[in-house]
Design an enzyme around this catalytic site. Structure first.
Site, PDB file in Angstrom:
ATOM      1  CD  GLN A 157      -2.963  -1.055   2.303  1.00 49.32           C
ATOM      2  OE1 GLN A 157      -2.783  -0.287   3.248  1.00 49.32           O
ATOM      3  NE2 GLN A 157      -3.898  -1.981   2.311  1.00 49.32           N
ATOM      4  CG  ASP A 297      -5.183  -9.638   2.552  1.00 51.62           C
ATOM      5  OD1 ASP A 297      -4.483  -9.527   3.580  1.00 51.62           O
ATOM      6  OD2 ASP A 297      -5.655  -8.667   1.952  1.00 51.62           O
ATOM      7  CG  ASN A 320       2.834  -9.657   4.115  1.00 50.65           C
ATOM      8  OD1 ASN A 320       3.091 -10.862   4.046  1.00 50.65           O
ATOM      9  ND2 ASN A 320       1.890  -9.099   3.398  1.00 50.65           N
TER      10      ASN A 320
END
Length: 415
Positions: A157, A297, A320
């Site tokens: 991001q 994710d 992460n």
């Protein structure tokens, strides 16, 4: 098996809101995700003076290439990482004083690599309490542009925020990246910028963004691939069950659709066509070792499915995931152990052995307020009776109707 209607992509909706706000003209976003995160992003734009109109099927945004319409604003970013990272970057291109804060959960999540890069570009950005964390204040006077170095090893991001900013700078940007995680999310950004009239060039680890701004358009939001993973996993874990997600096919932007390839390797039947993706349970799930750096994710989805495989499941290169809404590696390990599953965890990996302890039926899952932990362990709950959650409502972050949709799926597949 009826097709499952999955809400729009969170990642795409957030990027589309930024692009629409920055573009010259009025942009219509078709079927955007309506959730706590995206409503928070839209509310933040409104606080900055952008007009956001809503109908049941679309949002319309009046773009302001010159930046926010107000000279001062207080913006609360809720739990949204995209809101908390993208909106201060958007505001930096304008002129005024803009203060941003976020929930306690989001305050804990890191911002420093992005803050450093913006400061290197001349942005007056101050963290008011902990350095590198919300709350922060941006005293904006436009951004000249030029070359900047960025570490995007914690979150892609940071790079997305700078890429989106590039066309709003006076000279454009050359972003030299020293480390990068979740590359498919950056590819989503670049593809979406192209739809709004900007072509990003890549030269090795340097991304070159031209100045000149964006043009408004009508943009359709595709279904969320991360959210789809729970429904695909439900099919994979249930012999004979089939789940189709229309609109998430071979042309999809989201890398998380790659989760169906993991299910294929485990033994599920998978079909991806231009129209959508289908997963069918075959009654067999093999153990495997898989690198999930680029689709991290969906790591909790696989972890929740893993006990039903016939051999160990080892997930690697997901450091992460420790800095998401919670430390997802530890959260998955703790909840699997509550279910009597043997788990080992390292700095960037988790290994899960097959088998569940029948005595753990009825266990409560500790969610840490993380929507993905709830949705993942709902899959486990298809095969383990009585699973409950200490905070089932946190799914509102990305899918307020999840429990109803998953209950309907459970009925359809005979559970």
């Amino acid at each position: 098996m009826p097709a499952v209607a999955i809400p729009g992509s969170k990642s795409i909706t957030a990027r589309a809101l930024f692009l629409a706000a920055a573009a010259d003209g009025v942009t219509t976003l078709v079927r955007p995700l309506r959730s706590d995160d995206t409503e928070g992003f839209a509310e933040g734009l409104s606080r900055l003076g952008y007009r956001v109109g809503r109908t049941p099927e679309s949002w319309q945004v009046d773009g302001r290439p010159e930046g926010p319409a107000v000279a001062e604003a207080d913006v609360y970013c809720r739990d949204g990482a995209t809101t908390a990272r993208f909106l201060p970057t958007l505001a930096a291109a304008g002129h005024g004083t803009y203060r941003f804060d976020a929930s306690a959960q989001m305050r804990r999540r890191p911002l420093l690599p992005l803050s450093r890069a913006l400061r290197d570009l001349g942005v007056d950005l101050r963290h008011e309490e902990a350095e590198g964390h919300h709350p922060l204040t941006v005293r904006a006077s436009g951004v000249e542009g030029g070359e900047v170095v960025l570490d995007a090893g914690q979150s892609s991001q940071y790079l997305t925020a700078l890429l989106l900013l590039g066309p709003l700078t006076r000279r454009g940007l050359r972003i030299r990246v020293t480390d990068l995680v979740s590359v498919p999310y950056v590819e989503i950004t670049i593809a979406m910028m192209r739809a709004f009239g900007v072509e990003v060039a890549r030269e090795g680890n340097v991304f070159v963004v031209p100045p000149g701004g964006y043009r408004a358009t009508t943009y359709a939001i595709e279904p969320d691939a991360s959210t789809s993973s729970y429904f695909f996993a439900a099919a994979a874990v249930t012999p004979g069950a089939e789940v189709t997600v229309p609109g998430l096919g071979t042309g999809a932007l989201q890398g998380d659709l790659g989760f169906v390839d993991v299910l294929r390797r485990m033994g599920a039947d998978v079909s991806v066509t231009p129209e959508g993706a289908t997963v069918r349970g075959t009654g067999r799930l093999r153990g495997l070792t898989v690198t999930m750096r680029d689709i991290s994710d969906t790591m909790p989805t696989l972890a929740a499915l893993a006990p039903f495989a016939d051999g160990p499941v080892r997930i690697e290169d997901v450091a992460n995931t420790r800095v998401k809404e919670c430390d997802r590696l530890e959260a998955c390990a703790e909840n699997l152990r509550r279910l009597g599953v043997e788990v080992a965890v390292g700095p960037d990996w988790i290994e899960i052995r097959p088998g569940l302890d029948p005595a753990t039926a009825g266990a409560e899952i500790k969610t840490y307020g993380d929507h993905r932990i709830v949705m993942s362990f709902a899959v486990t709950g298809l095969r383990v009776p009585g699973i409950s959650f200490d905070d089932p409502g946190c799914v509102r972050k990305t899918f307020p109707g999840f429990h109803e949709a998953f209950a309907a799926l459970r009925r359809d597949i005979g559970h």
